[in-house]
Structures are given as C-alpha cells and as structure tokens.
Design a protein around this motif. Structure first.
Motif, short mmCIF file in Angstrom:
data_model
loop_
_atom_site.label_atom_id
_atom_site.label_comp_id
_atom_site.label_asym_id
_atom_site.label_seq_id
_atom_site.Cartn_x
_atom_site.Cartn_y
_atom_site.Cartn_z
N THR A 1 0.83 -1.20 0.00
CA THR A 1 0.00 0.00 0.00
C THR A 1 0.86 1.25 0.00
N ASN A 2 1.93 1.25 0.80
CA ASN A 2 2.82 2.41 0.87
C ASN A 2 3.50 2.68 -0.48
N MET A 3 3.92 1.63 -1.16
CA MET A 3 4.56 1.80 -2.46
C MET A 3 3.59 2.38 -3.48
N ALA A 4 2.33 1.93 -3.42
CA ALA A 4 1.31 2.47 -4.31
C ALA A 4 1.05 3.94 -4.01
N MET A 5 1.10 4.31 -2.74
CA MET A 5 0.87 5.69 -2.33
C MET A 5 1.95 6.61 -2.90
N VAL A 6 3.18 6.10 -3.04
CA VAL A 6 4.28 6.89 -3.58
C VAL A 6 4.20 6.94 -5.11
N LEU A 7 3.98 5.79 -5.75
CA LEU A 7 4.01 5.72 -7.21
C LEU A 7 2.73 6.23 -7.86
N GLY A 8 1.57 6.00 -7.22
CA GLY A 8 0.29 6.34 -7.83
C GLY A 8 0.16 7.80 -8.24
N PRO A 9 0.36 8.75 -7.31
CA PRO A 9 0.26 10.16 -7.70
C PRO A 9 1.25 10.55 -8.79
N PHE A 10 2.47 9.99 -8.73
CA PHE A 10 3.47 10.30 -9.77
C PHE A 10 3.01 9.80 -11.13
N VAL A 11 2.57 8.54 -11.20
CA VAL A 11 2.10 7.97 -12.47
C VAL A 11 0.87 8.71 -12.98
N GLY A 12 -0.08 8.98 -12.08
CA GLY A 12 -1.31 9.65 -12.49
C GLY A 12 -1.06 11.05 -13.02
N LEU A 13 -0.32 11.86 -12.27
CA LEU A 13 -0.09 13.24 -12.68
C LEU A 13 0.78 13.31 -13.93
N THR A 14 1.78 12.44 -14.02
CA THR A 14 2.63 12.42 -15.21
C THR A 14 1.83 12.06 -16.45
N SER A 15 0.98 11.05 -16.35
CA SER A 15 0.21 10.59 -17.51
C SER A 15 -0.79 11.64 -17.98
N ILE A 16 -1.52 12.27 -17.05
CA ILE A 16 -2.54 13.24 -17.47
C ILE A 16 -1.91 14.54 -17.96
N GLN A 17 -0.74 14.90 -17.43
CA GLN A 17 -0.08 16.13 -17.85
C GLN A 17 0.69 15.96 -19.15
N GLN A 18 1.30 14.79 -19.34
CA GLN A 18 2.14 14.58 -20.51
C GLN A 18 1.37 13.99 -21.70
N TRP A 19 0.42 13.09 -21.41
CA TRP A 19 -0.23 12.37 -22.51
C TRP A 19 -1.75 12.50 -22.55
N GLY A 20 -2.34 13.11 -21.55
CA GLY A 20 -3.77 13.34 -21.57
C GLY A 20 -4.57 12.34 -20.75
N SER A 21 -5.85 12.66 -20.58
CA SER A 21 -6.72 11.86 -19.72
C SER A 21 -6.97 10.45 -20.26
N GLU A 22 -7.02 10.30 -21.57
CA GLU A 22 -7.29 8.97 -22.13
C GLU A 22 -6.18 8.00 -21.77
N THR A 23 -4.94 8.44 -21.87
CA THR A 23 -3.81 7.58 -21.49
C THR A 23 -3.87 7.25 -20.00
N MET A 24 -4.25 8.24 -19.20
CA MET A 24 -4.36 8.02 -17.76
C MET A 24 -5.39 6.94 -17.45
N PHE A 25 -6.55 6.98 -18.14
CA PHE A 25 -7.59 5.97 -17.93
C PHE A 25 -7.13 4.59 -18.42
N ILE A 26 -6.39 4.57 -19.53
CA ILE A 26 -5.86 3.30 -20.04
C ILE A 26 -4.93 2.67 -19.01
#
Length: 403
Positions: free
Chosen positions: A143-168
């Motif tokens: 759970t702790n590892m997900a807490m660290v990686l999740g926001p990074f992956v989510g924000l990077t994907s929506i900012q760099q590639w858009g919401s569709e990539t984030m949902f994928i």
C-alpha cells in the motif's frame, strides 16, 4: 528451529494484487478532480465529490463484504470484488457528465471496499501466526509503495499524454490486480466437528466487536495522517519548499522499507505495546519537526520520522485487530478496522480543511503533534487497560478448536 515460511507464492501474489488495487486508487485520486475541472468545467466542490463518493461507498461496502466473507469462501468474495473493480475502471471512458462519473465512482468504491477487505482477510490466513506482525508489515508496504508511485504515475500521464492515457493505465493496473488475485490458491477450510451456526443477518452482525477498540485508535490518528495526504504539498509551497514537496512520501517510503525487517519481528517477539508507544512518540515528534521546517533538510527529516512512526503504527493496529478475532471472523475484523480507519481519513480531510482556513499550516501541524500524543492515552485505555484477559483466553480456545 526453522521459522515457518512467509514469502510464499500466494503471499507475494496477494500483496501484488493489493499493490495494484491501491495503485489504481491513487492514480485516479489525484487526477479525477483535475479531469473534472478541465473537461466538465465543474467547480471545486463537484470535483471533490469524486473522492468523497468513492470513499463513502467503500466504507459502506466493507462491513457487508466482511459479513459475506464469514458466510462464504474468501475466494468467491475476492474474485467478485476484483471483477467489479476492473469493470468499473473500464467504464470511465463512457460518461459525458459529472453525474455519470459520480455513478461510476460509486460502483468503483464498492469494488475497492470489498476487494481490500477480502485481500486483508486472505493475507491474514496466509501469514503464519508466529510471524503475523512481520508479515502484515511487509504486506502493508504494498500500500505504501502504491501511495508513492500512484500520484506520480497519475499526474505524469494526465499532464504529458492526456486523460485517455491516464484511464488506459488505470485499466491495465486494475486488470493486474485481478490477474494476481486469481493466481492466489487458498487452502480449503477444515470442516469443524460441530457445524458452526452463524447469527442471522443484522446491522449488529456487520461489526466485529473485538476490532472496534483498536480501530478507534487507528481512526483517531488517521485524522492527522489525512492532514498530510491532503495538505503537505500545499504546506511545502507555503514555506517555499515546492521543489522538494514531491520527495516527502518518497523519503517516507524509503525509511519505512528500511525499518520493516525489524519492526515486524519486534512486534512478534515483544508484543504490540513495545512498538506502539515509541511509534506514537516518533509520529508526534515528526509532526513537530514538520511544523518547524524552514529548510529541505528538516522537511525531509520529518518525512522519515513520520514514515517510521505512522508507517509502523498502521500495520501494527491492523495486526492487533486480526489477532483479537476468531479465524472465521478475520474478514469481518478487517472490514471493521478499515471502515473506521477510512471514516477517520474522510473526517480528517473535512475537519483539517476547516481548520486550515483559520490558521497557517505550520500552526496546524504543531497542533497535530500534540493531538498525536493524545493517541497514546487513547491506546492505553482502550487497548492496554481493557479487561481482555478472560476474553482473549476464550478466543484463543475458539481459534484452536476451529483451526
């Protein structure tokens, strides 16, 4: 004397399933409010509902899942929950209104609440009883590892590639939770000599009484943890440490990972009190250092202290909740603990938001450091001093009979 094996294939797979569940949760937690504001031109309160609806449905579904776990196989509940969770992740591509997204968040929260309850019950059965503190500590690391990686992956994907990539990405991770969950092999429970008569379904049957006291302590301290989750990055901006704000939970996780081989074993060897009281003090001191932070060094040192303090307390509390329950009640005990804990998180986010409007975050976190110390008093009266000797003896006898 050889220790019973902890790192089995099934333990690793159920931990991975839990990691993917929470990774999906954190990816969407930080991105959906942004998505709602950008795509639907919604206001802040509507964007906030994306999280509120999800958490409320998870809180409500957990006791129901715990009751179901008591009456049927753990695997059936797990598979059903993971399917609901994965299908809900697919549905994010279709709504065209905020209301549609809120309906999906409701369904997704139900799947998440059921799945995390089932996973918690299953891992309690997979961990050898003599290594439960150590095993639960490692499990919560997922759970702790997900807490660290999740926001990074989510924000990077929506900012760099858009919401569709984030949902994928969220769909792929949710399917990962399903696949790893399906690979877990559960031993068939032994048939007891006498058939266990389950009580009729009622509101009272949704709560495991033996887990309530420690869950209250966990929920009480979770209010402070929610202040970190929601506002530590805002506080970093306030004290001109924006460049290191993203490292707070990275340091938190690193210190937690380094301490895990020791703290879990100490819990098994010396009991919870030896772990809980020092961890509460360390958590409180970490909050104090955070409140006084004026440099990147003190800011990140506080992250390490809080990671060691709160990061040790949470799995310890969950282990206590499970150990106090009879084997067939572990699912319900897990649901009771996590539901009350989530109420603390939800309540904390609301209360801290109100208080933050009246004072600066430095003063808020200073106040939180004293609040955490009250948690030690609460733990003493609810867990240490409560008259449980007779009750625990009867529960242990019941466990021996059922195992």
């Amino acid at each position: 004397m050889n220790k019973p094996k902890l790192w089995t294939k099934d333990f690793i797979n159920i931990s991975l399933s839990n990691f993917f569940l929470f990774l999906t949760f954190y990816i969407l937690l930080v991105t959906l409010p942004i998505f709602a504001l950008q795509e639907f031109d919604s206001n802040a309160s509507q964007a906030g509902l994306m999280t509120t609806i999800f958490l409320l449905s998870a809180i409500v579904s957990r006791p129901l899942a715990g009751q179901w776990l008591e009456r049927t196989s753990n695997r059936k509940v797990l598979v059903t929950a993971l399917l609901i969770f994965a299908v809900s992740s697919l549905l994010y591509f279709f709504p065209t209104t905020v209301t549609g997204f809120l309906v999906i968040r409701l369904l997704h929260g139900i799947g998440f609440g059921m799945a995390t309850t089932a996973v918690g019950a299953i891992v309690a059965d997979l961990i050898p009883s003599s290594r439960r503190g150590e095993g639960m500590g490692y499990f919560v690391m997922s759970t702790n590892m997900a807490m660290v990686l999740g926001p990074f992956v989510g924000l990077t994907s929506i900012q760099q590639w858009g919401s569709e990539t984030m949902f994928i990405l969220s769909v792929i991770v949710a399917i990962g939770a399903l696949i790893t969950g399906l690979t877990v092999k559960l031993a068939k429970p032994e048939v007891p000599d006498q058939k266990v008569v389950l009580p009729a379904f009622s509101l009272k049957s949704l709560i495991e009484p033996s887990a309530v006291s420690i869950a209250i302590v966990g929920g009480f301290l979770a209010i402070v943890y929610s202040a970190l989750l929601s506002f530590v990055s805002v506080y970093a901006n306030e004290i001109n440490l924006t460049e290191v704000s993203s490292l707070f939970f990275v340091v938190y996780a690193i210190i937690l990972l380094m301490s895990r081989p020791f703290t879990g074993k100490w819990l098994d060897q010396y009991g919870p009190n030896v772990i809980v009281f020092p961890s509460i003090v360390l958590f409180a001191f970490g909050m104090f250092v955070l409140s006084q932070s004026g440099s990147a060094t003190t800011f990140l040192v506080s992250a390490g202290m809080i990671g060691l303090g709160w990061g040790t307390l949470f799995p310890t509390f969950q282990t206590i909740a499970i150990q106090n329950a009879a084997p067939r009640k572990r699912g319900l005990a897990t649901a009771t603990f996590l539901s009350i804990y989530d109420i603390g998180i939800a309540l904390g986010s609301f209360l801290v938001g109100l208080i933050a409007a009246k004072m600066d975050f430095s003063s808020l976190y200073l106040m939180c450091s004293f609040y955490v110390l009250i948690g030690a008093i609460l733990y003493y009266f609810l867990q240490v001093r409560k008259p449980t000797s007779t009750k625990l003896k009867s529960q242990q006898a019941l466990q021996v009979k059922e195992q």
